[in-house]
Design a protein around this motif. Structure first.
Motif, PDB file in Angstrom:
ATOM      1  N   ASP A  34       0.857  -1.079   0.127  1.00  0.00           N
ATOM      2  CA  ASP A  34       0.142  -0.211   0.006  1.00  0.00           C
ATOM      3  C   ASP A  34       1.066   1.326  -0.043  1.00  0.00           C
ATOM      4  OD1 ASP A  34      -1.236   2.108   1.132  1.00  0.00           O
ATOM      5  OD2 ASP A  34      -2.748   0.893   1.564  1.00  0.00           O
ATOM      6  N   GLY A  35       0.760   2.037  -0.864  1.00  0.00           N
ATOM      7  CA  GLY A  35       1.699   3.134  -0.779  1.00  0.00           C
ATOM      8  C   GLY A  35       1.425   4.253  -0.714  1.00  0.00           C
ATOM      9  N   ALA A  36       1.031   4.424   0.499  1.00  0.00           N
ATOM     10  CA  ALA A  36       0.521   5.355   1.965  1.00  0.00           C
ATOM     11  C   ALA A  36       1.406   4.473   2.599  1.00  0.00           C
ATOM     12  CB  ALA A  36      -0.925   6.102   1.833  1.00  0.00           C
ATOM     13  N   GLN A  37       0.753   3.680   2.853  1.00  0.00           N
ATOM     14  CA  GLN A  37       1.089   3.051   4.215  1.00  0.00           C
ATOM     15  C   GLN A  37       2.949   2.282   4.326  1.00  0.00           C
ATOM     16  OE1 GLN A  37      -1.506  -0.290   4.822  1.00  0.00           O
ATOM     17  NE2 GLN A  37      -2.297   0.987   5.977  1.00  0.00           N
ATOM     18  N   SER A  39       4.983   4.271   2.915  1.00  0.00           N
ATOM     19  CA  SER A  39       5.828   5.753   3.103  1.00  0.00           C
ATOM     20  C   SER A  39       5.854   5.509   3.882  1.00  0.00           C
ATOM     21  CB  SER A  39       5.517   6.313   1.705  1.00  0.00           C
ATOM     22  OG  SER A  39       5.465   6.362   0.724  1.00  0.00           O
ATOM     23  N   THR A  40       5.086   5.463   4.575  1.00  0.00           N
ATOM     24  CA  THR A  40       4.749   5.908   6.773  1.00  0.00           C
ATOM     25  C   THR A  40       6.303   4.457   6.728  1.00  0.00           C
ATOM     26  OG1 THR A  40       3.163   6.798   6.048  1.00  0.00           O
ATOM     27  CG2 THR A  40       4.009   5.560   8.941  1.00  0.00           C
ATOM     28  N   GLU A  49      12.519   4.565  -0.352  1.00  0.00           N
ATOM     29  CA  GLU A  49      11.859   4.051  -1.688  1.00  0.00           C
ATOM     30  C   GLU A  49      12.287   2.449  -2.160  1.00  0.00           C
ATOM     31  OE1 GLU A  49       8.156   4.078  -1.919  1.00  0.00           O
ATOM     32  OE2 GLU A  49       7.726   5.240  -0.746  1.00  0.00           O
TER      33      GLU A  49
END
Length: 98
Positions: A34-37, A39-40, A49
């Motif tokens: 999941d992109g947002a998760q 990144s966090t 990344e």
């Protein structure tokens, strides 16, 4: 010369990495997919990344070893890539895990 030793921070990182596929309401989820998760998670653990694909691959092998589906020898390709990098600082020479 300061050598890098494995400590509680390193153990916590491995445990956190293993736990990036929790089962929620009967379904396994992949936090690192999941992109947002992702990144966090990367930011909270000091990763980038660019390291994501390698982290996912290492996590999958670690999970297989923990579950008994693979032997610890399956980790060897990941361990072969680990090295120490020397940094000159105002306080002297520092070795960093790479």
């Amino acid at each position: 010369m300061e050598l890098v030793e494995v400590g509680l921070r390193d153990a916590a990182l491995l445990l956190d990495l293993l736990n990036t596929t929790p089962v929620v309401e009967g379904r396994q989820r992949d936090i690192l997919a999941d992109g947002a998760q992702a990144s966090t998670w990367l930011r909270e653990h000091g990763a980038t990344e660019a390291e994501l694909a390698e982290l996912v691959e290492a996590r999958n092998v670690l999970q297989a070893v923990v579950r008994g589906a693979e032997s610890a020898a399956a980790l060897e390709p990941h361990l072969n890539e680990v090295g120490l990098r020397v940094r000159a600082t105002t306080g002297g020479v520092r070795w960093e895990l790479d």
